[in-house]
Design a protein around this motif. Structure first.
Motif, mmCIF file in Angstrom:
data_model
loop_
_atom_site.group_PDB
_atom_site.id
_atom_site.type_symbol
_atom_site.label_atom_id
_atom_site.label_comp_id
_atom_site.label_asym_id
_atom_site.label_seq_id
_atom_site.Cartn_x
_atom_site.Cartn_y
_atom_site.Cartn_z
ATOM 1 N N LEU A 188 0.718 -1.363 -0.039
ATOM 2 C CA LEU A 188 0.038 -0.183 0.313
ATOM 3 C C LEU A 188 0.994 1.213 -0.166
ATOM 4 C CD1 LEU A 188 -2.661 1.603 0.334
ATOM 5 C CD2 LEU A 188 -2.593 1.252 2.824
ATOM 6 N N ALA A 189 1.990 1.280 0.795
ATOM 7 C CA ALA A 189 2.716 2.510 0.840
ATOM 8 C C ALA A 189 3.513 2.535 -0.637
ATOM 9 C CB ALA A 189 3.862 2.082 1.902
ATOM 10 N N ASP A 190 3.924 1.439 -1.103
ATOM 11 C CA ASP A 190 4.582 1.612 -2.245
ATOM 12 C C ASP A 190 3.512 2.338 -3.505
ATOM 13 O OD1 ASP A 190 6.935 0.640 -1.520
ATOM 14 O OD2 ASP A 190 6.668 -1.482 -2.059
ATOM 15 N N ARG A 191 2.249 1.746 -3.405
ATOM 16 C CA ARG A 191 1.553 2.352 -4.160
ATOM 17 C C ARG A 191 0.985 3.680 -4.134
ATOM 18 N NH1 ARG A 191 -1.993 -1.304 -3.289
ATOM 19 N NH2 ARG A 191 -3.771 -0.286 -1.957
ATOM 20 N N LEU A 192 0.991 4.238 -2.831
ATOM 21 C CA LEU A 192 0.779 5.531 -2.611
ATOM 22 C C LEU A 192 2.156 6.450 -2.684
ATOM 23 C CD1 LEU A 192 -1.313 5.220 0.753
ATOM 24 C CD2 LEU A 192 -2.072 5.754 -1.616
ATOM 25 N N GLY A 193 3.259 5.758 -3.083
ATOM 26 C CA GLY A 193 4.489 6.550 -3.240
ATOM 27 C C GLY A 193 5.102 7.012 -1.816
ATOM 28 N N LEU A 194 4.958 6.139 -0.908
ATOM 29 C CA LEU A 194 5.226 6.474 0.432
ATOM 30 C C LEU A 194 6.499 5.483 0.732
ATOM 31 C CD1 LEU A 194 1.937 6.950 2.140
ATOM 32 C CD2 LEU A 194 3.432 8.770 1.306
ATOM 33 N N SER A 195 7.557 6.128 1.781
ATOM 34 C CA SER A 195 8.401 5.046 2.376
ATOM 35 C C SER A 195 8.324 4.911 3.653
ATOM 36 C CB SER A 195 9.760 5.796 1.756
ATOM 37 O OG SER A 195 10.846 5.257 2.495
ATOM 38 N N ALA A 196 7.705 3.763 3.812
ATOM 39 C CA ALA A 196 7.553 3.314 5.460
ATOM 40 C C ALA A 196 8.059 2.065 5.591
ATOM 41 C CB ALA A 196 5.856 3.177 5.434
ATOM 42 N N ARG A 197 8.784 2.079 7.056
ATOM 43 C CA ARG A 197 9.453 0.998 7.567
ATOM 44 C C ARG A 197 8.381 0.100 8.087
ATOM 45 N NH1 ARG A 197 14.453 -1.481 8.823
ATOM 46 N NH2 ARG A 197 14.649 -2.253 10.561
ATOM 47 N N VAL A 198 7.831 -1.065 7.792
ATOM 48 C CA VAL A 198 6.891 -1.707 8.112
ATOM 49 C C VAL A 198 7.576 -3.224 8.996
ATOM 50 C CG1 VAL A 198 4.712 -3.027 8.093
ATOM 51 C CG2 VAL A 198 5.314 -1.161 6.595
ATOM 52 N N ALA A 199 7.250 -3.433 10.254
ATOM 53 C CA ALA A 199 7.840 -4.220 10.932
ATOM 54 C C ALA A 199 6.556 -5.291 11.411
ATOM 55 C CB ALA A 199 8.771 -4.186 12.178
ATOM 56 N N HIS A 200 6.872 -6.648 11.655
ATOM 57 C CA HIS A 200 5.740 -7.316 12.318
ATOM 58 C C HIS A 200 6.139 -8.332 13.211
ATOM 59 C CE1 HIS A 200 6.989 -10.011 9.053
ATOM 60 N NE2 HIS A 200 6.621 -10.956 9.914
ATOM 61 N N VAL A 201 5.232 -8.870 14.107
ATOM 62 C CA VAL A 201 5.673 -9.500 15.298
ATOM 63 C C VAL A 201 5.002 -11.135 14.925
ATOM 64 C CG1 VAL A 201 5.428 -10.013 17.605
ATOM 65 C CG2 VAL A 201 5.664 -7.704 17.007
ATOM 66 N N THR A 202 5.795 -11.957 15.236
ATOM 67 C CA THR A 202 5.218 -13.274 14.978
ATOM 68 C C THR A 202 5.776 -14.055 16.454
ATOM 69 O OG1 THR A 202 7.277 -14.225 14.158
ATOM 70 C CG2 THR A 202 5.489 -13.412 12.697
ATOM 71 N N GLY A 203 5.360 -15.429 16.342
ATOM 72 C CA GLY A 203 5.570 -16.267 17.492
ATOM 73 C C GLY A 203 4.502 -16.709 18.537
#
Length: 595
Positions: free
Chosen positions: A110-125
């Motif tokens: 979504l960020a790429d499509r909007l032309g934005l640079s966002a660092r996205v992290a996720h949590v698993t476990g």
């Protein structure tokens, strides 16, 4: 941990961390994220998308080839992601559900499509599906675990969220974490709390619990709703969190609703058990919470004490329980009870009651009990492992009675097939056996056992630890002076508020009043036995009562009211949301001076 500059606490004069909620459940107001971002200054935008039932819904979606995360989160992100990045607002969400990696990837795209640079992290476990739970037991019933489980998720804490923010993440997506972790994690990041900072951590858990359900902290679903202005445009809550764990609960100016000691108290009593509120980061003592007005639509929360977390994590399993079908008939006019008996007999003459695994019949009055305005619903629910038996074989049999049953017969449901239902199954696992992971840029950047490293397990390992009054105790000796004038028979809700909800197969019901004199009377009067007399549907069940004098409140846990969880409960009010209002409507003798 480092991060943005730390505050010195509520009295230190420095700016707090402003954490705004924009969702209380999967399906909450879509415009809320934009409202919170545009309505005033905030530092963190968060929201709760998950509930016990939500995990089962997401499992069903995944079986149908749909995403295992909350897709409405992406709709909200499209509205606010650019603004959040511009203003440095962090986004923390458990909308990842059963697929946090997939949700994080969708946010990145979504960020790429909007032309934005966002660092996205996720949590698993948290996902323990496939793990052997053979030596575990159901926390409520003591049963051995089912096999196989559709979902099995441990409740992680705030530490992985803090790590993700420390790594520079703009957006953090998690799976199953505790609801309060969405506030505790940012607090750890901002203020550098360590695992042994129990009081500060406990304060953040309380703040997280208050705002996790969105508008319920700002006047939504409030017992005294006539006191709440412009509820139709209710604003979502904000927790201004300080380094010592204290907070101020508020909302954006110009929004509807209300933040008061009453609305905050109501939410504090929602879906809790004992005053010892267990979590993976800390055990928060709800009997130490202090509330005080701090201005218009502002309530200060302070004094919260914390203890070590247990050495276990709660795990929620869901499994397929079988198939169910419900037919609803309307009864009107005279002889309501006799009509219900006839309708039930007519149905089970055609399909014997004992041919089903379970049968539940519920007669719910909707109007006057007798006379021309008498109306009631008769709900007949059957549950069985055989879909055909619970399907049209049952529903068609109900319809077949239409010309050979009670006068005025008509139904609200057409004959239909049975549908699968899920069973909620809570247990625990050792915290050290669960590995939490943080991912960013396609790589695992952190991995550690999910439990706090210096936890000593002073609280009980399963559910919420008992404190104060043991289960089944009727109450202590009457308090002196708790009502001296002649009592009047009036609804309990004349002086008492209530809020109720589901805790797996159990229900909780919190009751509070507004003055010390009223509480002295309430504590003496409303014993567990008295509650069962006022709510006959609870009379055969185990009821615990817990005192919270600091909140002028009592909390009751009704064991087994919801059977095997919300998805399996045949009750019309499957989540016990109206149980508190049913209690408030009961007429009781209240001393005149308390009115």
């Amino acid at each position: 941990m480092t991060g943005v500059p730390a505050s010195t606490g509520a009295a230190g004069g420095e700016a707090p961390l402003r954490v705004a909620n924009c969702s209380g459940f999967y399906g909450d107001r879509l415009s809320a994220a934009r409202e919170m971002v545009e309505g005033g200054p905030i530092d963190v935008l968060t929201g709760d998308w998950l509930a016990e039932l939500t995990m089962l819904i997401l499992a069903g979606n995944r079986l149908k080839g749909r995403p295992g995360y909350a897709r409405t989160f992406l709709t909200q992100m499209e509205q606010v992601l650019g603004t959040c990045l511009d203003r440095g607002i962090k986004i923390v969400s458990n909308a990842g559900g059963l697929d946090p990696a997939g949700c994080a990837q969708a946010v990145t795209e979504l960020a790429d499509r909007l032309g934005l640079s966002a660092r996205v992290a996720h949590v698993t476990g948290d996902d323990l599906t496939g793990r052997d739970f053979g030596d575990m037991v159901n926390l409520d019933t003591g049963e051995k675990p089912p096999a196989p489980a559709l979902t099995a998720n441990a409740y992680l804490g705030g530490r992985p969220i803090a790590v993700a923010l420390e790594s520079g993440a703009d957006v953090v997506v998690t799976g199953r974490v505790t609801d309060a972790a969405l506030v505790t994690g940012p607090g750890m990041w901002r203020f550098g709390w360590r695992p042994g900072d129990y009081d500060a951590l406990a304060g953040s858990v309380v703040a997280g619990h208050i705002i996790e359900c969105g508008c319920q902290a700002t006047g939504g679903n409030y017992a005294f709703f006539t006191e709440v202005p412009d509820l139709a445009h209710c604003g979502f809550p904000i927790a201004e969190l300080y380094a010592d764990g204290s907070s101020v609960i508020t909302k954006h100016p110009g929004t509807g609703g209300q933040v008061s000691v009453g609305t905050v108290t109501a939410q504090l009593l929602y879906e809790i058990g004992s005053p010892r509120y267990l979590g993976p980061d800390v055990t928060a003592r709800f009997d130490t919470i202090e509330l005080a007005p701090a201005g218009d639509d502002r309530v200060r929360v302070s004094g919260v004490r914390g203890e070590a977390p247990p050495e276990t994590l709660k795990v929620a399993l869901n499994h397929l329980g079988g198939y169910r079908n419900t037919m609803t008939l309307v009864l009107t006019g005279l002889d309501i009870e006799a009509k219900a008996r006839l309708a039930e007999e007519a149905v089970f003459t055609r399909v014997p009651r004992d041919s089903f695994d379970q049968v539940h019949v519920e007669l719910t009055p909707l109007g006057a009990p007798r006379g021309p305005d008498a109306v009631a619903l008769l709900r007949v629910t059957v549950m069985d492992a055989d879909r055909r038996r619970a399907g049209r074989a049952f529903s068609s049999a109900v319809v077949e009675t239409g010309l050979a049953s009670y006068p005025g017969f008509y139904g609200l449901t057409p004959p239909g097939d049975a549908s699968p239902y899920g069973v909620y199954w809570p247990t625990t696992v050792p915290a050290h056996a669960v590995q939490a992971e943080v991912w960013a840029g396609g790589e695992a950047i952190w991995r550690a056992p999910a439990g706090a490293p210096d936890a000593h397990g002073t609280a009980s390992p399963g559910g919420e630890a008992a404190i104060g009054e043991p289960a089944g105790e009727s109450g202590r000796p009457p308090a002196s002076g708790a009502g001296t004038s002649a009592p009047r028979e009036v609804p309990l809700g004349t002086i008492a508020g209530a809020r109720s909800g589901d805790k797996g197969g159990n229900a909780n019901l919190g009751v509070w009043v507004r003055t010390a004199a009223q509480y002295a009377w309430l504590e003496e009067f409303l014993t567990a036995d008295r509650l069962q007399g006022l709510l006959p549907g609870t009379s055969a069940l185990r009821v615990e009562r817990h005192r919270l004098p600091n909140l002028l409140a009592l909390n009751f846990v009704v064991h087994g009211l919801l059977g095997r969880g919300v998805a399996a409960s045949p009750r019309l009010d499957a989540q016990a949301k109206a149980l508190g209002e049913e209690l408030r409507a009961r007429a009781v003798p209240i001393p005149g001076e308390l009115l």
